[in-house]
Design an enzyme around this catalytic site. Structure first.
Site: not given
Length: 294
Positions: A17, A147, A199
């Site tokens: 991430e 997000n 995301d």
């Protein structure tokens, strides 16, 4: 120019991430949330350096003068460049048994905007926060998974998604005060046959928003008015976030995940967890630095 994502680092991250390009040192930083790591990737040599932390790290930002601001389970921390904790800035005000910091980004004025994830996946206990010299301020609540934090080129629009609700929002953002108002639905995702959901994201110099679709196997680019302009397949079912990098900020990096994925999916997508790149015709925005005194 052929727009194809290819693996630049065949790396089996559990939950890769928050890719973050440093203009100053021409390096890409990214995290592995579940393995409590910050990685530094040198695209010039292919070298990878890893810093391990005592708890999950959901997001990072670069700090003026060096080091990171990081969103961990326990709260927002200042870290030295080698990952050594410098001190906590603000505790996570939620129940840390089911909450940790997730996606976040530095705003154009040097504040840090980051949200949490509700690990029950159903109660809506997560929130989006702004951190500055006055402390932690809640910008939105009732979320499942915060997000996609990114800002328009002029800093007056904040993008933010609630991943498990398949929705991407925009806010009017005041760069002078950090106030986020007038939340609007920018795009909705998902269907009976497509579980792809928004995301992490990034904005380019034309003001277009790029989002990785978790369980959607692709990255999409949206015009500022909400029109879907293009989408690009990723050789992983679960891309997680994109970031522009490279000397000209025209290399789009994309992290991905493999933790908890079915064996048949990993057999079909063996590169799950890898770091991918794709060249773009439009450049991204250089990421601002966190200013502790802002």
């Amino acid at each position: 120019m052929e727009h194809v994502f290819t693996p630049v680092l065949d790396f089996q991250a559990a939950l890769g991430e928050c890719p973050l390009w440093s203009v100053a040192d021409q390096m890409l930083y990214f995290v592995d949330i579940k393995r409590c790591c910050i990685h530094r990737f040198d695209p010039a040599t292919g070298a990878l350096a890893t810093t391990r932390l005592p708890e999950e790290v959901g997001c990072i930002g670069l700090v003026e003068g060096g080091g990171f601001i990081a969103g961990l389970r326990s709260g927002l921390w200042m870290l030295e460049a080698d990952g050594t904790p410098r001190g906590m800035l603000a505790a996570n005000p939620e129940d840390q048994e089911i909450s940790r910091f997730n996606d976040g980004s530095v705003d154009p004025a040097g504040r840090f905007v980051a949200g949490t994830v509700d690990e029950t996946r159903e109660r809506g206990f997560a929130s989006l926060y702004r951190y500055d010299a006055s402390g932690l301020t809640r910008l939105a609540d009732g979320l499942l998974t915060s997000n996609g934090v990114a800002f328009s080129p002029d800093g007056r629009r904040l993008y933010h998604s609630d991943t498990l609700r398949y929705t991407l929002y925009t806010y009017d953002y005041d760069p002078a005060t950090g106030a986020a108002t007038n939340r609007q639905v920018f795009a909705r995702f998902g269907s009976d046959t497509d579980k792809g959901r928004p995301d992490g994201g990034a904005v380019d110099t034309e003001g277009c928003y790029w989002t990785a679709l978790f369980e959607g196997g692709r990255v999409q680019r949206y015009a500022p008015d909400g029109r879907l302009l293009a989408e690009y397949p990723v050789p992983a079912k679960c891309p997680t976030m994109v970031a522009f990098g490279g000397p000209d900020l025209k290399t789009l990096y994309c992290t991905s995940a493999r933790v908890g994925r079915p064996e048949e999916e990993l057999a079909t997508f063996p590169l799950s967890g890898a770091l991918f790149t794709m060249r773009t015709e439009v450049a991204g925005l250089a990421r601002p630095l966190f200013n502790p005194s802002c």
